[in-house]
Scaffold this active site. Structure first.
Site, short mmCIF file in Angstrom:
data_model
loop_
_atom_site.label_atom_id
_atom_site.label_comp_id
_atom_site.label_asym_id
_atom_site.label_seq_id
_atom_site.Cartn_x
_atom_site.Cartn_y
_atom_site.Cartn_z
N HIS A 236 -18.76 16.61 33.62
CA HIS A 236 -19.28 17.53 34.40
C HIS A 236 -20.67 17.73 33.43
O HIS A 236 -21.22 17.58 33.76
CB HIS A 236 -18.53 18.22 35.35
C1 BDR Z 1 -16.64 22.25 36.67
O1 BDR Z 1 -15.38 22.85 36.85
C2 BDR Z 1 -15.06 23.03 35.87
O2 BDR Z 1 -13.43 22.85 35.78
C3 BDR Z 1 -15.44 21.87 34.83
O3 BDR Z 1 -15.89 22.75 33.54
C4 BDR Z 1 -16.87 22.20 35.55
O4 BDR Z 1 -17.48 23.01 35.67
C5 BDR Z 1 -16.59 20.71 37.20
O5 BDR Z 1 -16.19 21.07 39.35
#
Ligand code: BDR
Ligand code: CA
Length: 299
Positions: A236
């Site tokens: 992500h």
């Molecule tokens: C986002 O949520 C967090 O757990 C990750 O670091 C990322 O920023 C993804 O949905």
């Protein structure tokens, strides 16, 4: 000239990979890491930011930000990121103590650079940026660009059927940021789920020539253990850095959006609304992963 950038983050496994990528990106100069509660509590995300910098041998400040969301109780993601927020991956202790006052540090940094010079990358809940808009709006207007990982547009959510973690963790902050009319590009799950690492990638990283590559391989391997997703996992937060480095790999659209700030199960979800937002909705996932791998390897 590299673009000066502030990274606002809640490390976090994928935050760490994104930060390693940003530190290695020739088009970027990281000015500092501001921290926020999100994946885990603020003291741990702040310590982790220092540990990440220590591993990379980079001496920039870490500045503590918000310990919780603007208007509601926070929740953590230790089931995904582990009790230390970094999947139990060994990292050296921070070299320097963190400072306090992320919002003021952001504002002072923006004021001491020419207007329109500094980018802000947000990798966690948007609480610190909402605080900047509230307390130092004139400084926020000096931002060149904000690239924010958060939300799910046409894609299903990851904490509820429609909500994504960073927006669900602080829906009011997300709503204020979308309403502010900043030069914002949103990176939702619609694209981050298309940039994926496989075991062969983590094996290559673990055999890599730099500590950042080896740590990234171990971090993503830890993420494989805590999440489901077949033979690959989404990356992500690195997509924020990849969009800055290689915008031609992404397809952006303008959408009219709003954030659900109810107390319902989809709090933080994106839906149709009045705020015009540039959203990355398509990506060449293979090329984006290739660029990330090269940066982590030091190429
Ligand atoms: C986002 O949520 C967090 O757990 C990750 O670091 C990322 O920023 C993804 O949905
Ligand atoms: Ca994050």
């Amino acid at each position: 000239m590299p673009t000066p950038v502030i990274i606002d983050t809640d490390p976090g496994i994928d935050d760490a990979v994104a930060i390693f990528c940003a530190l290695a990106a020739p088009s970027l100069r990281v000015l500092g890491l501001t921290t926020v509660a999100g994946n885990i509590g603020l003291e741990t995300t702040t310590a982790n930011a220092g540990r990440i910098l220590s591993l990379a041998g980079v001496d920039v400040p870490v500045i503590r930000g918000a310990a919780g969301p603007l208007a509601r109780a926070g929740f953590a993601a230790t089931d995904v990121h582990g009790n230390d927020g970094l999947g139990g991956v060994a990292m050296p202790d921070p070299v320097a103590a963190p400072r306090d006052g992320a919002v003021d540090w952001m504002a002072d940094t923006l004021t001491s650079h020419p207007e329109g010079a500094v980018d802000l990358f947000t990798l966690g809940p948007l609480t610190n940026l909402a605080g900047l808009l509230e307390r130092r709006p004139e400084a926020a207007r000096r931002l060149r660009r904000v690239i924010a990982m958060g939300g799910a547009v046409d894609e299903r959510g990851n904490v509820s059927p429609r909500a994504e973690f960073n927006f669900a963790a602080d829906p009011e902050a997300a709503e204020r940021v979308l309403a502010a009319g900043l030069p914002l590009t949103l990176i939702p799950l619609d694209v981050t789920r298309r940039v994926r690492a496989r075991p062969a990638d983590t094996a290559a990283l673990r055999a890599g020539p730099r500590p950042e590559a080896r740590a990234a391989g171990a971090l993503i391997d830890a993420y494989f253990l805590t999440t489901r997703g077949g033979d690959s996992r989404p990356l992500h937060d690195p997509c924020v850095v990849l969009l800055a480095e290689a915008p031609q790999l992404f397809r952006c659209e303008t959408r009219l959006l709003d954030v659900d700030t109810s107390d319902g199960p989809d709090a933080g979800a994106l839906g149709p609304g009045p705020h015009q937002v540039t959203v990355a909705m398509g990506v060449d996932g293979a090329a984006a992963l290739d660029l990330l791998m090269r940066r982590l390897m030091g190429q």
